[in-house]
Design a protein around this motif. Structure first.
Motif, PDB file in Angstrom:
ATOM      1  N   GLY A 102       0.780  -1.227   0.000  1.00  0.00           N
ATOM      2  CA  GLY A 102       0.000   0.000   0.000  1.00  0.00           C
ATOM      3  C   GLY A 102       0.812   1.277   0.000  1.00  0.00           C
ATOM      4  N   GLY A 103       0.133   2.385  -0.303  1.00  0.00           N
ATOM      5  CA  GLY A 103       0.733   3.711  -0.234  1.00  0.00           C
ATOM      6  C   GLY A 103       1.551   4.122  -1.442  1.00  0.00           C
ATOM      7  N   PHE A 104       1.508   3.344  -2.525  1.00  0.00           N
ATOM      8  CA  PHE A 104       2.294   3.679  -3.704  1.00  0.00           C
ATOM      9  C   PHE A 104       1.524   4.603  -4.630  1.00  0.00           C
ATOM     10  CE2 PHE A 104       4.228  -0.299  -2.350  1.00  0.00           C
ATOM     11  CZ  PHE A 104       5.568   0.047  -2.387  1.00  0.00           C
ATOM     12  N   THR A 105       2.255   5.400  -5.378  1.00  0.00           N
ATOM     13  CA  THR A 105       1.674   6.203  -6.445  1.00  0.00           C
ATOM     14  C   THR A 105       1.856   5.420  -7.748  1.00  0.00           C
ATOM     15  OG1 THR A 105       3.720   7.332  -7.060  1.00  0.00           O
ATOM     16  CG2 THR A 105       2.454   8.284  -5.230  1.00  0.00           C
ATOM     17  N   THR A 106       1.388   5.978  -8.839  1.00  0.00           N
ATOM     18  CA  THR A 106       1.628   5.355 -10.144  1.00  0.00           C
ATOM     19  C   THR A 106       2.831   6.003 -10.827  1.00  0.00           C
ATOM     20  OG1 THR A 106       0.011   6.852 -11.138  1.00  0.00           O
ATOM     21  CG2 THR A 106      -0.776   4.654 -10.487  1.00  0.00           C
ATOM     22  N   ASN A 107       3.689   6.630 -10.048  1.00  0.00           N
ATOM     23  CA  ASN A 107       4.890   7.267 -10.565  1.00  0.00           C
ATOM     24  C   ASN A 107       6.008   6.248 -10.749  1.00  0.00           C
ATOM     25  OD1 ASN A 107       3.571   9.727 -10.396  1.00  0.00           O
ATOM     26  ND2 ASN A 107       4.394  10.204  -8.381  1.00  0.00           N
ATOM     27  N   ARG A 108       7.141   6.724 -11.158  1.00  0.00           N
ATOM     28  CA  ARG A 108       8.331   5.888 -11.307  1.00  0.00           C
ATOM     29  C   ARG A 108       9.101   5.880  -9.987  1.00  0.00           C
ATOM     30  NH1 ARG A 108       8.727   8.977 -16.705  1.00  0.00           N
ATOM     31  NH2 ARG A 108       7.689   7.505 -18.082  1.00  0.00           N
ATOM     32  N   TYR A 109       9.727   4.726  -9.710  1.00  0.00           N
ATOM     33  CA  TYR A 109      10.514   4.540  -8.479  1.00  0.00           C
ATOM     34  C   TYR A 109      11.930   4.132  -8.848  1.00  0.00           C
ATOM     35  CZ  TYR A 109       6.407   4.797  -5.476  1.00  0.00           C
ATOM     36  OH  TYR A 109       5.293   5.231  -4.793  1.00  0.00           O
ATOM     37  N   TRP A 110      12.904   4.759  -8.180  1.00  0.00           N
ATOM     38  CA  TRP A 110      14.310   4.416  -8.390  1.00  0.00           C
ATOM     39  C   TRP A 110      14.647   3.073  -7.752  1.00  0.00           C
ATOM     40  CZ3 TRP A 110      17.068   6.388 -11.940  1.00  0.00           C
ATOM     41  CH2 TRP A 110      17.116   7.755 -12.210  1.00  0.00           C
ATOM     42  N   SER A 111      15.523   2.335  -8.421  1.00  0.00           N
ATOM     43  CA  SER A 111      16.194   1.181  -7.816  1.00  0.00           C
ATOM     44  C   SER A 111      17.630   1.615  -7.544  1.00  0.00           C
ATOM     45  CB  SER A 111      16.172  -0.031  -8.762  1.00  0.00           C
ATOM     46  OG  SER A 111      17.233   0.035  -9.696  1.00  0.00           O
ATOM     47  N   SER A 112      18.384   0.785  -6.853  1.00  0.00           N
ATOM     48  CA  SER A 112      19.791   1.095  -6.578  1.00  0.00           C
ATOM     49  C   SER A 112      20.726   0.523  -7.637  1.00  0.00           C
ATOM     50  CB  SER A 112      20.185   0.531  -5.211  1.00  0.00           C
ATOM     51  OG  SER A 112      20.053  -0.882  -5.217  1.00  0.00           O
ATOM     52  N   THR A 113      20.186  -0.195  -8.616  1.00  0.00           N
ATOM     53  CA  THR A 113      21.011  -0.860  -9.631  1.00  0.00           C
ATOM     54  C   THR A 113      21.310   0.091 -10.777  1.00  0.00           C
ATOM     55  OG1 THR A 113      19.917  -2.945  -9.069  1.00  0.00           O
ATOM     56  CG2 THR A 113      21.175  -2.895 -11.114  1.00  0.00           C
ATOM     57  N   GLU A 114      22.591   0.244 -11.074  1.00  0.00           N
ATOM     58  CA  GLU A 114      22.985   1.122 -12.165  1.00  0.00           C
ATOM     59  C   GLU A 114      23.602   0.327 -13.316  1.00  0.00           C
ATOM     60  OE1 GLU A 114      25.974   3.954 -10.962  1.00  0.00           O
ATOM     61  OE2 GLU A 114      27.370   2.384 -10.412  1.00  0.00           O
ATOM     62  N   PHE A 115      23.654   0.956 -14.458  1.00  0.00           N
ATOM     63  CA  PHE A 115      24.309   0.396 -15.636  1.00  0.00           C
ATOM     64  C   PHE A 115      24.974   1.554 -16.351  1.00  0.00           C
ATOM     65  CE2 PHE A 115      24.423  -0.650 -20.136  1.00  0.00           C
ATOM     66  CZ  PHE A 115      25.107  -1.857 -20.096  1.00  0.00           C
ATOM     67  N   ASP A 116      26.301   1.547 -16.354  1.00  0.00           N
ATOM     68  CA  ASP A 116      27.079   2.614 -16.976  1.00  0.00           C
ATOM     69  C   ASP A 116      26.698   3.945 -16.319  1.00  0.00           C
ATOM     70  OD1 ASP A 116      29.030   3.565 -18.679  1.00  0.00           O
ATOM     71  OD2 ASP A 116      27.688   3.770 -20.386  1.00  0.00           O
ATOM     72  N   ASP A 117      26.236   4.925 -17.092  1.00  0.00           N
ATOM     73  CA  ASP A 117      25.895   6.228 -16.495  1.00  0.00           C
ATOM     74  C   ASP A 117      24.393   6.399 -16.297  1.00  0.00           C
ATOM     75  OD1 ASP A 117      25.262   6.363 -19.159  1.00  0.00           O
ATOM     76  OD2 ASP A 117      26.004   8.410 -19.440  1.00  0.00           O
ATOM     77  N   LEU A 118      23.652   5.278 -16.281  1.00  0.00           N
ATOM     78  CA  LEU A 118      22.205   5.291 -16.068  1.00  0.00           C
ATOM     79  C   LEU A 118      21.844   4.389 -14.906  1.00  0.00           C
ATOM     80  CD1 LEU A 118      21.186   4.829 -19.814  1.00  0.00           C
ATOM     81  CD2 LEU A 118      21.207   6.994 -18.542  1.00  0.00           C
ATOM     82  N   SER A 119      20.634   4.523 -14.392  1.00  0.00           N
ATOM     83  CA  SER A 119      20.166   3.656 -13.310  1.00  0.00           C
ATOM     84  C   SER A 119      18.774   3.155 -13.651  1.00  0.00           C
ATOM     85  CB  SER A 119      20.138   4.410 -11.974  1.00  0.00           C
ATOM     86  OG  SER A 119      21.450   4.753 -11.594  1.00  0.00           O
ATOM     87  N   TYR A 120      18.463   1.973 -13.106  1.00  0.00           N
ATOM     88  CA  TYR A 120      17.155   1.382 -13.369  1.00  0.00           C
ATOM     89  C   TYR A 120      16.083   2.009 -12.489  1.00  0.00           C
ATOM     90  CZ  TYR A 120      19.226  -2.328 -16.169  1.00  0.00           C
ATOM     91  OH  TYR A 120      19.877  -3.036 -17.153  1.00  0.00           O
TER      92      TYR A 120
END
Length: 195
Positions: free
Chosen positions: A151-169
């Motif tokens: 519960g309590g989530f929005t329909t927005n995007r959420y960051w993970s801690s996993t990165e790839f090169d200069d981007l993150s998932y």
């Protein structure tokens, strides 16, 4: 038996153990109350809500009951590869520590996704839980799958801690799609911890 059937036992004996089909867990009566001998998805435990279990409910992951930010960048002001590329259960804890260690010198007073989660703490039942972290992409997907239970989530995007090169998932909580994103983008974060 169900929770309703369990509660209908007028005077349960201390030590009585049942399998509760409502919560899919064994429970034991300690003379005062029923308690689970294992943990289950949806349980309020360890400062949050259990959203994943393994080892027959002996271990798992707990989500905070609310977002720690509704819009924060992944990076701490400087674009850099931190090496926080691990994925899977438990990987978020490692990634969070790496991301904080590498990025804190960029701005000692800055705030960013991994730090917001690491700084979070909650006291529940007289115990202070301060070992929260930004979930790995895999852990965040597990959380997405249990978003209604937690519960309590929005329909927005959420960051993970996993990165790839200069981007993150990140994962879009409106549809569950995981993709890479630039780290200056501001997305929600939800801290988790393991038990």
């Amino acid at each position: 038996m169900t929770s309703t059937q369990r509660d209908a036992i007028a005077s349960p004996a201390t030590g009585l153990t049942i399998y509760n089909s409502t919560i899919n867990a064994f429970q034991c009566y300690n003379g005062t109350a029923w308690y689970s001998t294992v943990h289950y998805v949806g349980e309020s435990y360890g400062g949050g809500i259990v959203f994943f279990v393994y080892d027959n409910g002996q271990h798992g992951l707990i989500a905070a009951t609310a977002d720690q930010s509704s819009g924060i960048a992944w990076q701490n002001g400087v674009a850099r590869y931190t090496g926080a590329s691990a994925d899977g259960v438990g990987a978020g804890k490692i990634n969070t520590a790496i991301a904080i260690t590498i990025q804190m010198p960029d701005n000692n007073f800055g705030n960013f996704a991994a730090k917001v989660c690491s700084d979070y703490s909650v006291t529940s039942g007289g115990v202070k839980y301060g070992d929260w972290y930004l979930p790995s992409n895999y852990e965040l997907n597990l959380l997405y799958l249990q978003r209604t239970t937690v519960g309590g989530f929005t329909t927005n995007r959420y960051w993970s801690s996993t990165e790839f090169d200069d981007l993150s998932y990140r994962i879009d909580f409106s549809n569950g799609n995981s993709s890479l994103s630039g780290r200056t983008n501001t997305f929600n974060v939800r801290a988790i911890r393991s038990f």
